[in-house]
Design a protein around this motif. Structure first.
Motif, PDB file in Angstrom:
ATOM      1  N   TYR A 168       2.134   8.376  -7.201  1.00 60.79           N
ATOM      2  CA  TYR A 168       0.733   7.802  -6.751  1.00 60.79           C
ATOM      3  C   TYR A 168       0.522   6.842  -7.922  1.00 60.79           C
ATOM      4  O   TYR A 168       0.475   7.023  -8.929  1.00 60.79           O
ATOM      5  CB  TYR A 168      -0.058   8.930  -6.718  1.00 60.79           C
ATOM      6  CG  TYR A 168       0.178   9.796  -5.574  1.00 60.79           C
ATOM      7  CD1 TYR A 168       0.571   9.277  -4.601  1.00 60.79           C
ATOM      8  CD2 TYR A 168      -0.613  11.020  -5.771  1.00 60.79           C
ATOM      9  CE1 TYR A 168       0.536  10.168  -3.183  1.00 60.79           C
ATOM     10  CE2 TYR A 168      -0.487  12.160  -4.599  1.00 60.79           C
ATOM     11  CZ  TYR A 168       0.123  11.430  -3.501  1.00 60.79           C
ATOM     12  OH  TYR A 168       0.408  12.179  -2.215  1.00 60.79           O
ATOM     13  N   LEU A 208      -0.323   9.841   2.887  1.00 62.85           N
ATOM     14  CA  LEU A 208      -1.660   9.649   2.884  1.00 62.85           C
ATOM     15  C   LEU A 208      -2.399   8.436   3.556  1.00 62.85           C
ATOM     16  O   LEU A 208      -2.293   7.625   3.480  1.00 62.85           O
ATOM     17  CB  LEU A 208      -2.092   9.714   1.365  1.00 62.85           C
ATOM     18  CG  LEU A 208      -1.611  11.024   0.409  1.00 62.85           C
ATOM     19  CD1 LEU A 208      -2.279  10.753  -0.942  1.00 62.85           C
ATOM     20  CD2 LEU A 208      -2.092  12.342   1.005  1.00 62.85           C
ATOM     21  N   GLN A 256       2.893   5.263  -3.365  1.00 61.26           N
ATOM     22  CA  GLN A 256       1.574   4.904  -2.564  1.00 61.26           C
ATOM     23  C   GLN A 256       0.421   4.592  -3.577  1.00 61.26           C
ATOM     24  O   GLN A 256       0.406   5.107  -4.700  1.00 61.26           O
ATOM     25  CB  GLN A 256       0.923   6.330  -1.564  1.00 61.26           C
ATOM     26  CG  GLN A 256       1.619   6.619  -0.589  1.00 61.26           C
ATOM     27  CD  GLN A 256       1.094   7.361   0.364  1.00 61.26           C
ATOM     28  OE1 GLN A 256       0.689   8.610   0.230  1.00 61.26           O
ATOM     29  NE2 GLN A 256       0.441   6.835   1.561  1.00 61.26           N
ATOM     30  N   GLU A 268      -8.073   9.446   2.517  1.00 64.12           N
ATOM     31  CA  GLU A 268      -7.566  10.462   1.738  1.00 64.12           C
ATOM     32  C   GLU A 268      -7.024   9.846   0.444  1.00 64.12           C
ATOM     33  O   GLU A 268      -7.561  10.663  -0.815  1.00 64.12           O
ATOM     34  CB  GLU A 268      -6.254  11.096   2.051  1.00 64.12           C
ATOM     35  CG  GLU A 268      -6.302  11.966   3.467  1.00 64.12           C
ATOM     36  CD  GLU A 268      -5.109  12.456   4.215  1.00 64.12           C
ATOM     37  OE1 GLU A 268      -5.032  13.579   4.657  1.00 64.12           O
ATOM     38  OE2 GLU A 268      -3.981  11.540   3.982  1.00 64.12           O
ATOM     39  N   ARG A 269      -6.749   8.711   0.304  1.00 63.95           N
ATOM     40  CA  ARG A 269      -6.435   8.138  -1.223  1.00 63.95           C
ATOM     41  C   ARG A 269      -7.721   7.937  -1.891  1.00 63.95           C
ATOM     42  O   ARG A 269      -7.674   7.577  -3.063  1.00 63.95           O
ATOM     43  CB  ARG A 269      -5.720   6.656  -0.829  1.00 63.95           C
ATOM     44  CG  ARG A 269      -4.096   7.028  -0.578  1.00 63.95           C
ATOM     45  CD  ARG A 269      -3.646   5.832  -0.197  1.00 63.95           C
ATOM     46  NE  ARG A 269      -2.777   5.523   0.904  1.00 63.95           N
ATOM     47  CZ  ARG A 269      -2.224   4.631   1.246  1.00 63.95           C
ATOM     48  NH1 ARG A 269      -1.652   3.768   0.240  1.00 63.95           N
ATOM     49  NH2 ARG A 269      -1.471   4.379   2.364  1.00 63.95           N
ATOM     50  N   GLU A 270      -8.802   7.859  -1.153  1.00 61.27           N
ATOM     51  CA  GLU A 270      -9.991   7.327  -1.845  1.00 61.27           C
ATOM     52  C   GLU A 270     -10.549   8.832  -2.365  1.00 61.27           C
ATOM     53  O   GLU A 270     -11.287   8.813  -3.378  1.00 61.27           O
ATOM     54  CB  GLU A 270     -11.207   7.036  -0.857  1.00 61.27           C
ATOM     55  CG  GLU A 270     -10.832   5.461  -0.366  1.00 61.27           C
ATOM     56  CD  GLU A 270     -10.942   4.216  -1.410  1.00 61.27           C
ATOM     57  OE1 GLU A 270     -11.581   4.478  -2.382  1.00 61.27           O
ATOM     58  OE2 GLU A 270      -9.966   3.667  -1.449  1.00 61.27           O
ATOM     59  N   MET A 299      -3.356   3.890  -4.786  1.00 62.04           N
ATOM     60  CA  MET A 299      -4.410   4.832  -4.437  1.00 62.04           C
ATOM     61  C   MET A 299      -5.640   3.928  -4.527  1.00 62.04           C
ATOM     62  O   MET A 299      -5.536   2.542  -5.269  1.00 62.04           O
ATOM     63  CB  MET A 299      -4.561   5.735  -5.728  1.00 62.04           C
ATOM     64  CG  MET A 299      -3.284   6.607  -5.789  1.00 62.04           C
ATOM     65  SD  MET A 299      -2.825   7.528  -4.011  1.00 62.04           S
ATOM     66  CE  MET A 299      -3.922   8.885  -4.122  1.00 62.04           C
ATOM     67  N   ARG A 300      -6.779   4.498  -4.145  1.00 63.83           N
ATOM     68  CA  ARG A 300      -8.306   3.812  -4.083  1.00 63.83           C
ATOM     69  C   ARG A 300      -8.202   2.399  -3.825  1.00 63.83           C
ATOM     70  O   ARG A 300      -8.343   1.279  -4.405  1.00 63.83           O
ATOM     71  CB  ARG A 300      -8.507   3.784  -5.860  1.00 63.83           C
ATOM     72  CG  ARG A 300      -8.792   5.115  -6.299  1.00 63.83           C
ATOM     73  CD  ARG A 300      -9.723   5.884  -5.800  1.00 63.83           C
ATOM     74  NE  ARG A 300      -9.852   7.105  -6.665  1.00 63.83           N
ATOM     75  CZ  ARG A 300      -9.312   8.358  -6.006  1.00 63.83           C
ATOM     76  NH1 ARG A 300      -8.369   8.608  -5.203  1.00 63.83           N
ATOM     77  NH2 ARG A 300      -9.711   9.257  -7.081  1.00 63.83           N
ATOM     78  N   LYS A 345      -6.003   6.160   4.089  1.00 61.61           N
ATOM     79  CA  LYS A 345      -6.649   5.466   3.264  1.00 61.61           C
ATOM     80  C   LYS A 345      -7.841   6.300   2.805  1.00 61.61           C
ATOM     81  O   LYS A 345      -8.016   6.201   1.374  1.00 61.61           O
ATOM     82  CB  LYS A 345      -7.276   4.105   3.745  1.00 61.61           C
ATOM     83  CG  LYS A 345      -6.123   2.867   4.007  1.00 61.61           C
ATOM     84  CD  LYS A 345      -6.689   1.661   4.683  1.00 61.61           C
ATOM     85  CE  LYS A 345      -5.478   0.775   4.798  1.00 61.61           C
ATOM     86  NZ  LYS A 345      -5.907  -0.540   5.424  1.00 61.61           N
ATOM     87  N   GLU A 365       0.922  -1.241   0.089  1.00 59.42           N
ATOM     88  CA  GLU A 365      -0.074   0.045   0.066  1.00 59.42           C
ATOM     89  C   GLU A 365       0.728   1.185  -0.055  1.00 59.42           C
ATOM     90  O   GLU A 365       0.608   2.265  -0.543  1.00 59.42           O
ATOM     91  CB  GLU A 365      -0.942   0.082   1.138  1.00 59.42           C
ATOM     92  CG  GLU A 365      -2.091  -1.060   1.238  1.00 59.42           C
ATOM     93  CD  GLU A 365      -3.032  -1.077   2.334  1.00 59.42           C
ATOM     94  OE1 GLU A 365      -2.889  -0.372   3.300  1.00 59.42           O
ATOM     95  OE2 GLU A 365      -3.615  -1.832   2.359  1.00 59.42           O
ATOM     96  N   SER A 366       1.821   1.380   0.648  1.00 62.85           N
ATOM     97  CA  SER A 366       2.872   2.433   0.953  1.00 62.85           C
ATOM     98  C   SER A 366       4.238   1.949   0.717  1.00 62.85           C
ATOM     99  O   SER A 366       4.548   0.738   1.255  1.00 62.85           O
ATOM    100  CB  SER A 366       2.596   3.167   1.862  1.00 62.85           C
ATOM    101  OG  SER A 366       1.471   3.926   1.875  1.00 62.85           O
TER     102      SER A 366
END
Length: 298
Positions: A102, A139, A67, A143-145, A69-70, A141, A61-62
């Motif tokens: 990203y 970010l 990172q 914020e990534r959405e 995303m979604r 989770k 995930e990171s």
């Protein structure tokens, strides 16, 4: 983890596959219902828009320079070669002043058709990379959405806008110059800009940048069939054939910002014909036989 008949029936019901039998369930419902990869040797199977992936691995995930995303989509899975490519590219992006990348969708845990979004991304060899230079790699989770990707072309689709920078061009060149890459899909305006700015003595890699509708906020990397994937279908024609051995900076490119845009506004009339099943409507029988084994593998 083995897919049970009950899960297959549930997937068929959820996607409206018609008669409630496992054999008639849409492949998209079945593959999207599986939360993890198959316990098999890594292999890309079939074509990018009609296939699946065995032994996929998850892009973390990171990481230090990326990172995913979604995360709610559970589409940060790919062939190990793809995951390593993305990590390598994210590290290379730091050379032009970015903190990293990203990274958008790769594939589902076992690839296959998805019930929404992409028509390809099925074999674990496709990935979307955002044009947004990351202001932060911490970010949450949530914020990534919510965060949207940066748009880098004008609304009329003919030119890049003020968001485009030399660093975007540098990242794209690094992405395309990697020998693992088969082609990269970009908005036509972006390839036009790249053709203008590239040095005349160093333009062969540009043939890998293929213009296509959309792709105004991300570029779509597609890797070559990796070693050991005997059932992986190579895309044809090749980028060299599409570019007649050149870089693709010719009249065929300008078609995308002239005739093509006009046809979008005024679509030419077509004779009606039988409707073909698209990726979201594929049944398991439409996919390579090996995909049934991937779906049912522990």
């Amino acid at each position: 983890m083995r897919i049970t008949a009950a899960l297959m029936l549930l997937a068929a019901f959820c996607l409206g596959a018609g008669t409630a039998t496992a054999k008639e369930a849409r492949a998209a419902a079945l593959f999207s219902a599986v939360p993890g990869p198959s316990g098999q040797t890594a292999e890309a199977i079939g074509f990018y828009s009609k296939g699946c992936g065995a032994g996929m691995v998850q892009l973390p995930e990171s990481g230090p320079t990326w990172q995913a995303m979604r995360l709610s989509r559970n589409r940060n899975w790919g062939h190990p070669v793809l995951v390593q490519y993305l990590i390598d590219l994210s590290q290379a992006a730091t050379q032009v002043g970015w903190k990293g990348l990203y990274i958008g969708d790769l594939a589902q845990p076992r690839g296959g058709p998805s019930p929404s979004g992409h028509l390809s991304h099925q074999t674990g060899l496709d990935a979307d990379i955002w044009y947004t230079p990351p202001p932060s790699l911490s970010l949450s989770k949530g914020e990534r959405e919510k965060l949207g990707a940066m748009i880098v072309r004008t609304e009329d689709q003919k030119k890049v806008n003020g968001n485009w920078t030399k660093s975007h061009a540098a990242v794209l060149k690094m992405a395309a110059s990697d020998p693992r890459v088969d082609r990269i899909f970009v908005a036509a305006a972006i390839k036009i800009e790249m053709c203008k700015s590239a040095k005349a003595s160093d333009k062969k890699w540009l043939q890998k940048l293929r213009p296509i509708y959309g792709h105004h906020d991300h570029f779509h990397v597609r890797l070559k069939c990796p070693k050991g994937s005997k059932s992986c279908e190579v895309q044809s024609p090749t980028v060299s054939e599409l570019s007649n051995g050149g870089d693709g900076c010719d009249d065929t490119l300008m078609w995308w910002v002239t005739t093509y845009l006009e046809e979008l506004k005024n679509p030419p009339k077509k004779e009606p014909g039988p409707k073909k099943r698209g990726p979201r409507e594929y049944l398991m029988s439409d996919l390579p036989k090996a995909c049934t084994g991937v779906l049912n593998s522990d």
